[in-house]
Design a protein around this motif. Sequence first.
Motif, mmCIF file in Angstrom:
data_model
loop_
_atom_site.group_PDB
_atom_site.id
_atom_site.type_symbol
_atom_site.label_atom_id
_atom_site.label_comp_id
_atom_site.label_asym_id
_atom_site.label_seq_id
_atom_site.Cartn_x
_atom_site.Cartn_y
_atom_site.Cartn_z
ATOM 1 N N ILE A 183 -11.553 2.787 -15.944
ATOM 2 C CA ILE A 183 -10.203 3.328 -16.111
ATOM 3 C C ILE A 183 -9.167 2.452 -15.431
ATOM 4 O O ILE A 183 -8.183 2.037 -16.042
ATOM 5 C CB ILE A 183 -10.123 4.764 -15.554
ATOM 6 N N CYS A 184 -9.369 2.159 -14.153
ATOM 7 C CA CYS A 184 -8.377 1.381 -13.419
ATOM 8 C C CYS A 184 -8.990 0.826 -12.136
ATOM 9 O O CYS A 184 -10.076 1.256 -11.713
ATOM 10 C CB CYS A 184 -7.143 2.224 -13.085
ATOM 11 N N VAL A 185 -8.285 -0.102 -11.521
ATOM 12 C CA VAL A 185 -8.633 -0.637 -10.213
ATOM 13 C C VAL A 185 -7.444 -0.380 -9.289
ATOM 14 O O VAL A 185 -6.337 -0.863 -9.546
ATOM 15 C CB VAL A 185 -8.935 -2.147 -10.270
ATOM 16 N N ASN A 186 -7.653 0.425 -8.254
ATOM 17 C CA ASN A 186 -6.602 0.716 -7.288
ATOM 18 C C ASN A 186 -6.578 -0.370 -6.219
ATOM 19 O O ASN A 186 -7.622 -0.742 -5.679
ATOM 20 C CB ASN A 186 -6.836 2.078 -6.626
ATOM 21 N N ALA A 187 -5.387 -0.871 -5.923
ATOM 22 C CA ALA A 187 -5.235 -1.916 -4.918
ATOM 23 C C ALA A 187 -4.178 -1.501 -3.909
ATOM 24 O O ALA A 187 -3.152 -0.925 -4.277
ATOM 25 C CB ALA A 187 -4.843 -3.241 -5.573
ATOM 26 N N GLU A 188 -4.441 -1.814 -2.641
ATOM 27 C CA GLU A 188 -3.518 -1.402 -1.580
ATOM 28 C C GLU A 188 -3.526 -2.436 -0.460
ATOM 29 O O GLU A 188 -4.585 -2.812 0.040
ATOM 30 C CB GLU A 188 -3.928 -0.035 -1.041
ATOM 31 N N LEU A 189 -2.354 -2.908 -0.091
ATOM 32 C CA LEU A 189 -2.196 -3.720 1.109
ATOM 33 C C LEU A 189 -1.791 -2.786 2.239
ATOM 34 O O LEU A 189 -0.805 -2.053 2.122
ATOM 35 C CB LEU A 189 -1.116 -4.785 0.913
ATOM 36 N N SER A 190 -2.548 -2.772 3.325
ATOM 37 C CA SER A 190 -2.268 -1.864 4.432
ATOM 38 C C SER A 190 -2.130 -2.647 5.732
ATOM 39 O O SER A 190 -2.653 -3.762 5.876
ATOM 40 C CB SER A 190 -3.366 -0.806 4.561
ATOM 41 N N ASP A 191 -1.423 -2.041 6.699
ATOM 42 C CA ASP A 191 -1.188 -2.701 7.979
ATOM 43 C C ASP A 191 -2.332 -2.414 8.953
ATOM 44 O O ASP A 191 -3.359 -1.837 8.569
ATOM 45 C CB ASP A 191 0.154 -2.281 8.567
ATOM 46 N N SER A 192 -2.142 -2.771 10.215
ATOM 47 C CA SER A 192 -3.208 -2.624 11.204
ATOM 48 C C SER A 192 -3.552 -1.163 11.473
ATOM 49 O O SER A 192 -4.644 -0.856 11.942
ATOM 50 C CB SER A 192 -2.806 -3.306 12.520
ATOM 51 N N ASP A 193 -2.621 -0.239 11.174
ATOM 52 C CA ASP A 193 -2.884 1.190 11.326
ATOM 53 C C ASP A 193 -3.426 1.805 10.045
ATOM 54 O O ASP A 193 -3.512 3.025 9.934
ATOM 55 C CB ASP A 193 -1.608 1.927 11.738
ATOM 56 N N ARG A 194 -3.713 0.946 9.064
ATOM 57 C CA ARG A 194 -4.246 1.359 7.766
ATOM 58 C C ARG A 194 -3.246 2.221 7.002
ATOM 59 O O ARG A 194 -3.603 3.052 6.182
ATOM 60 C CB ARG A 194 -5.586 2.088 7.920
ATOM 61 N N MET A 195 -1.969 2.006 7.273
ATOM 62 C CA MET A 195 -0.914 2.651 6.504
ATOM 63 C C MET A 195 -0.490 1.704 5.382
ATOM 64 O O MET A 195 -0.364 0.491 5.591
ATOM 65 C CB MET A 195 0.285 2.988 7.394
ATOM 66 N N PRO A 196 -0.264 2.222 4.170
ATOM 67 C CA PRO A 196 0.042 1.346 3.032
ATOM 68 C C PRO A 196 1.344 0.582 3.209
ATOM 69 O O PRO A 196 2.351 1.132 3.639
ATOM 70 C CB PRO A 196 0.145 2.330 1.854
ATOM 71 N N ILE A 197 1.303 -0.713 2.902
ATOM 72 C CA ILE A 197 2.499 -1.534 2.840
ATOM 73 C C ILE A 197 3.008 -1.563 1.405
ATOM 74 O O ILE A 197 4.187 -1.384 1.135
ATOM 75 C CB ILE A 197 2.209 -2.966 3.326
ATOM 76 N N THR A 198 2.115 -1.791 0.477
ATOM 77 C CA THR A 198 2.446 -1.767 -0.938
ATOM 78 C C THR A 198 1.179 -1.441 -1.720
ATOM 79 O O THR A 198 0.061 -1.646 -1.224
ATOM 80 C CB THR A 198 3.035 -3.110 -1.398
ATOM 81 N N ILE A 199 1.360 -0.904 -2.906
ATOM 82 C CA ILE A 199 0.221 -0.488 -3.724
ATOM 83 C C ILE A 199 0.392 -1.021 -5.142
ATOM 84 O O ILE A 199 1.473 -1.452 -5.538
ATOM 85 C CB ILE A 199 0.066 1.050 -3.734
#
Length: 560
Positions: free
Chosen positions: A51-67
């Motif tokens: 269906i899809c591939v989810n991608a996420e760039l996250s910071d050191s606290d594992r909070m999303p920067i961009t998706i």
Amino acid sequence: MDDFGVYAVFGVNGPPQKLLSAEGSSRVRVAVPPSVRQVVLFSSGRWGERICVNAELSDSDRMPITIGKLTPYNKCLSWEQWEEETWIDSVTLNVSLEGGNLSTEPEVIMAVKEYTPKDTAAPPAARELHGKRKREQTAEEEEGNDWTKRREEEENTCPNATTEKTTPVRKVRGQAKGSQKLFASGAETTKLKGAGEKGAAEMQGTVGRTPPQSAVRTKSRQAKAPTHTAPLASPSGRWGQTLCPIDAQTAILIGGQGARMQFCKDPMWKLCTEDVSWVAAETLAEGPTPEARIGHTAIYDPDSRRIFVFGGSKNKKWFNDVHILDTQSWKWTMVEAQGKVPPLAYHSCSMFQGELFVLGGVFPRPNPEPDGCSDSLYIFDPRLSIWYQPIVTGDKPSPRSGHSACVMQERKIYVFGGWDTPVCYNDMYMLDLGLMEFSAVKTTGNPPSPRSWHGSAVLSDTKFLIHGGYNGNNALSDAFVFDIDTNSWTEVSAPELSVPRAGHSIITMETAGHRCFSEEDEDADVNGGRALLVFGGGDNEGNFYSDLTTVAVEELLGAI
């Protein structure tokens, strides 16, 4: 043989690195080296039932920067550091696959194979670059503390003063006192005129399915973002989205921004008002989907049965593109239009005789100039795929953004309110579409206070509604009906409209009942009819809503 694979390129000189394959784990986490400033993610091979591939760039606290999301119709994503303000160091790329025969193997943690060209000088040390960046941020924060200076230099930056709540809000346990503001300074460093996307610091906010009175308490100071989550049953909390009806009982939700100024991972939904249900729609449509954005417009043409999405912004990006969704074939196309139109956000867009009438909005100017507000009218002709500026006479509105525009009786556009820092407006203008002439409307009665980012909807041939918005300090909850026959304002009250919110969506549709539908609700046993639907928005206190509230149109008209 299944040749499907997902690859990533880290940096302009890096070789493609395989992250996912037909066999192996369906989830992978990669630590991005500090020297990398660009990441490109793409798929190769047959998708099959995936269906899809989810991608996420996250910071050191594992909070999303961009998706982002790869689909069979959108097979490539790219990110650059300059676009994301929180991309500093210790960035992690999380990739997960949905659909198909998923492997039960645990998540794989990988390292990037860094590439250093031979016989070339090594790049500057990453620590030095980041140290310089941090010093610049510190200087910006010190400058941000000088309220007077900021008001003088950034014309359309919304205030970051402490706001007084108009309704009780349950605080999240451990929430920072300076909670996230909808319309503060710093999160989007484009110095967005009238956009209100800036915050002096990125604080946590409560993303709720319902208004803050029923916000859920959290035990930890800040929740970690999971690397793999179950599919959502309804949209996440957001503001700045569009909700566009396409028939009597169906509407399409596009875009928006939620907690910590992050763009929503679930940018597209289909709403069915017959049973008040949501269906995630991003992967249902073919073709290149519009990039995540806020402050855009989406308008439906019933003749061609297409949705037109125009403009908006994302961090330092500004858009003047036109995307079209054919609701019959469910296919996206991007228009290569002729003519000139500037990148705009928080403008208004009205449909008249098959053409898009775009008025006002914020546009970027080269640094160090502050961004500007527009007073221009642009028209897009889909038949010729061309932009043009008509000759308009009369007394036109001053430059503004965050205003509303209602088409009445298929011959007039009424423009209300808006913002051009430091001024909020509550004036009214009318554009005669036959004469192409603007005129200021002299109104009677009790008018709404000055505001921007309010909601508006046509209730009848002669009346439209204005609700909520932002006045430069607080989100608002009052509602007013304007009668174009008498040019008079009437304030109306309804318990369903009592929550302060701005950047929300308001439409009128046929629905099975009139009430607030949230996670705790059961099926309502009420009569159907034409109703006002209110979705999302925020209160400038860190709360972003995902509730869907309905009010009978007859009830509002009867209150006049």
